[in-house]
Design an enzyme around this catalytic site. Structure first.
Site, short mmCIF file in Angstrom:
data_model
loop_
_atom_site.label_atom_id
_atom_site.label_comp_id
_atom_site.label_asym_id
_atom_site.label_seq_id
_atom_site.Cartn_x
_atom_site.Cartn_y
_atom_site.Cartn_z
CE LYS A 1 27.93 41.84 39.56
NZ LYS A 1 29.19 42.30 40.20
CE LYS B 1 34.67 37.99 43.35
NZ LYS B 1 35.27 39.31 43.56
CG ASP C 1 28.34 39.63 42.28
OD1 ASP C 1 28.16 40.75 42.80
OD2 ASP C 1 29.17 39.42 41.38
CG ASP D 1 36.70 39.44 40.49
OD1 ASP D 1 35.50 39.13 40.39
OD2 ASP D 1 37.30 39.56 41.58
CD GLU E 1 31.62 39.99 37.84
OE1 GLU E 1 32.81 40.20 38.12
OE2 GLU E 1 30.70 40.16 38.65
NE ARG F 1 33.98 47.20 36.52
CZ ARG F 1 34.89 47.78 37.28
NH1 ARG F 1 35.74 48.65 36.78
NH2 ARG F 1 34.96 47.50 38.57
N1 BES Z 1 31.05 41.20 42.78
C1 BES Z 1 32.28 41.87 42.94
C2 BES Z 1 32.21 43.04 43.91
C3 BES Z 1 32.02 42.70 45.35
C4 BES Z 1 33.12 42.53 46.17
C5 BES Z 1 30.77 42.62 45.89
C6 BES Z 1 32.94 42.23 47.50
C7 BES Z 1 30.59 42.34 47.23
C8 BES Z 1 31.68 42.14 48.04
C9 BES Z 1 32.76 42.43 41.59
O1 BES Z 1 32.39 41.70 40.49
C10 BES Z 1 34.25 42.43 41.65
O2 BES Z 1 34.81 41.39 41.77
N2 BES Z 1 34.85 43.61 41.60
C11 BES Z 1 36.24 43.74 41.69
C12 BES Z 1 36.69 44.79 40.71
C13 BES Z 1 38.17 44.87 40.58
C14 BES Z 1 38.70 43.65 39.87
C15 BES Z 1 38.51 46.11 39.81
C16 BES Z 1 36.59 44.15 43.12
O3 BES Z 1 35.88 44.98 43.68
O4 BES Z 1 37.54 43.61 43.68
ZN ZN Z 2 30.63 40.57 40.68
ZN ZN Z 3 33.77 40.13 40.07
#
Ligand code: BES
Ligand code: ZN
Ligand code: ZN
Length: 498
Positions: free
Chosen positions: A264, A276, A287, A347, A349, A351
């Site tokens: 990623k 966020k 990320d 958010d 994204e 995947r």
């Molecule tokens: N990049 C984030 C995941 C992440 C969160 C990495 C904290 C490192 C620390 C990912 O893109 C994301 O925002 N995921 C969301 C998914 C949710 C909206 C289902 C998450 O984990 O909050």
């Molecule tokens: Zn992310």
């Molecule tokens: Zn995200």
């Protein structure tokens, strides 16, 4: 920076010598240097240092009676527990950190003669990894140097190993692996404005040129034409065009298995319209850790030239921003394999961009196995904290191998399940899939279930490094900031493939 020497330890113009010693019950630690051994006895009698793991003493040779005036000696404890390579990596990391707290410039290390059942090669490899990993610092953007924060001035480390070819080979392997980790750390440390998808393109091309890999880049128009609706959708709110970077390594043996790595490369994740919260958002420059790991692994492969594997590395690179053209909750996109996705949360994204890359890689290269690595979910941090990378897989053999390699290299994994009961949570009323579950339950697993839709029957493993890519378990060889986890894990996995 790391040299291997066959000279006896007593020769050479180094200003610092490092010894590693085992802890003994009711006896001071042994050291081949008599002066140091005497010193250790007096320290042991005071009960200050017994050779415990994670402890060290710094000793200055006696300038009055001693022959080598002012030379530093660092003695690092190895403890009395079962000898492992992880203990040596930690000891190497500690040694270099102690040295960096002094004005040492060149130091030499005595390779311990024996350490449990570890071969001399394993010993040398782990130690060189610890030394090089532990010396990593990122000061590129600091003009005012802070003596408290800054490393000393180490210019060379010499490992005295005697005349042993397997040891020399092992040290080179450790060095290449650790340098690859450090280059991943360098990429990850770059902030979002200095490391955009375009920088992934540049880095991929540079690697190919320097190391004789093949690099192919799909830019925005090509991605549109190919139907990569995930990568296009995620980046459409950003002024930075996305890209898909492909790097190929070919081993010499015909009919070698092909392995696919996908990382990623989200260079900044604001969350998009599903923005966020402000607190901690700056961390989302990390990320792209998975993408950096894949490039670093390709670099190490090119240097080590294993013959029995072909490896393709894919980095879907994009920036997730808010803007008039950004994806909106409820939008429906079409991924590379034709599946439609209702984007309930912009958010989620990672995947979306991984799905295109996985589907493309599986279709185009028909790999024997595929491994993706991504800072994918906050949920994996809730599940495993910062100590283990989350592993999800459709193939037991692949999963077990990865777990074993993770234990060996100090990057432990923990497998979480997949299953149709979880997949159920991604059902959409209007498209083939939603990009998030209806609630937050099992968030790391539902994310993996989403990815699984794009790999078909290919043996696949997904590594969620959201908890371990930074703030990883405190270790002497993992400095503050990005850990680079995944590089040594994947490299060791690939080198030992057969
Ligand atoms: N990049 C984030 C995941 C992440 C969160 C990495 C904290 C490192 C620390 C990912 O893109 C994301 O925002 N995921 C969301 C998914 C949710 C909206 C289902 C998450 O984990 O909050
Ligand atoms: Zn992310
Ligand atoms: Zn995200």
């Amino acid at each position: 920076m790391l040299e291997i020497s066959h000279r006896p330890l007593s020769e050479g113009d180094e200003d610092t010598t490092v010894y590693f010693v085992r802890e003994k019950s009711r006896q001071p630690p042994a050291c081949p240097d008599q002066e140091v051994a005497d010193y250790l006895r007096s320290v042991w009698e005071l009960d200050d240092f017994k050779g415990q793991a994670g402890r060290s003493v710094l000793y200055y040779r006696n300038s009055i009676g001693g022959a080598k005036t002012g030379e530093r000696v660092i003695v690092v404890g190895l403890g009395k527990d079962k000898p492992t390579s992880e203990l040596l990596r930690e000891a190497g990391g500690l040694a270099v950190n102690v040295a960096m707290g002094t004005k040492a410039q060149r130091f030499k290390v005595a390779l311990p003669e024996k350490f449990g059942g570890l071969s001399r090669g394993d010993l040398a490899r782990a130690l060189s990894e610890g030394l090089v990993l532990g010396s990593y610092r990122f000061a590129k953007y600091r003009n005012e140097l802070d003596p408290e924060q800054d490393s000393g001035s180490i210019k060379a480390i010499t490992i005295h190993a005697g005349d042993d070819r397997t040891v020399a080979v092992a040290i080179r392997q450790g060095l290449v692996a650790a340098q690859a980790v450090n280059s991943a750390r360098d990429m990850i440390n770059e902030p979002g404005n200095k490391w955009t998808p375009g920088h992934f393109v540049k880095a991929g091309r540079q690697l190919a040129e320097q190391h004789g890999l093949i690099c192919q880049v799909f830019e925005e128009d090509a991605l549109k034409n190919m139907g990569m609706g995930g990568i296009i959708g995620v980046s459409q709110g950003s002024s930075q065009p996305p890209a898909l970077v492909v790097l190929k390594y070919r081993g010499k043996i015909a009919k070698a298995p092909t392995l696919l790595l996908v990382g990623k490369g989200l260079t900044f994740d604001s969350g998009g319209i599903s923005l966020k919260p402000g607190a901690g958002m700056q961390d989302m420059k990390y990320d792209m850790s998975g993408g950096a790991v894949v490039l670093a692994v390709m670099q190490a492969l090119a240097q080590l030239q294993p013959t029995g594997i072909n490896v393709v590395g894919l980095v879907p690179a994009a920036e997730n921003m808010v803007g008039p053209a950004a994806l909106k909750p409820g939008d429906i996109i079409n991924q590379f394999n034709g599946k439609s996705v209702e984007v309930v949360n912009t958010d989620a994204e990672g995947r979306l961009i991984l799905a295109d890359a996985l589907a493309y890689g599986v279709k185009h290269y028909r790999p024997d196995a595929v491994i993706d690595i991504a800072t994918l979910t906050g949920a994996v941090i809730i599940a495993l904290g910062h100590h283990r990378t989350g592993l999800m897989s459709n193939d037991d053999a692949l999963a077990q191998r990865l777990v074993a390699v993770g234990d060996r290299c100090g990057e432990p994994l923990w497998r979480l399940p997949l299953g149709k009961e979880y997949r159920q949570q991604l059902k959409s009323e209007v498209a083939d899939l939603k990009n998030v579950g209806s609630d937050r339950a099992a968030g790391a697993i539902t994310a993996a279930c989403f990815l699984q839709e794009f790999v078909g029957k290919t043996p696949w493993a997904h590594l969620d490094i959201a908890g371990t890519a930074w703030d990883f378990t405190k270790k002497s060889y993992v400095p503050m900031g990005p850990s680079g986890v995944g590089v040594r894990l994947l490299l060791e996995m690939l080198l030992g493939w057969n």
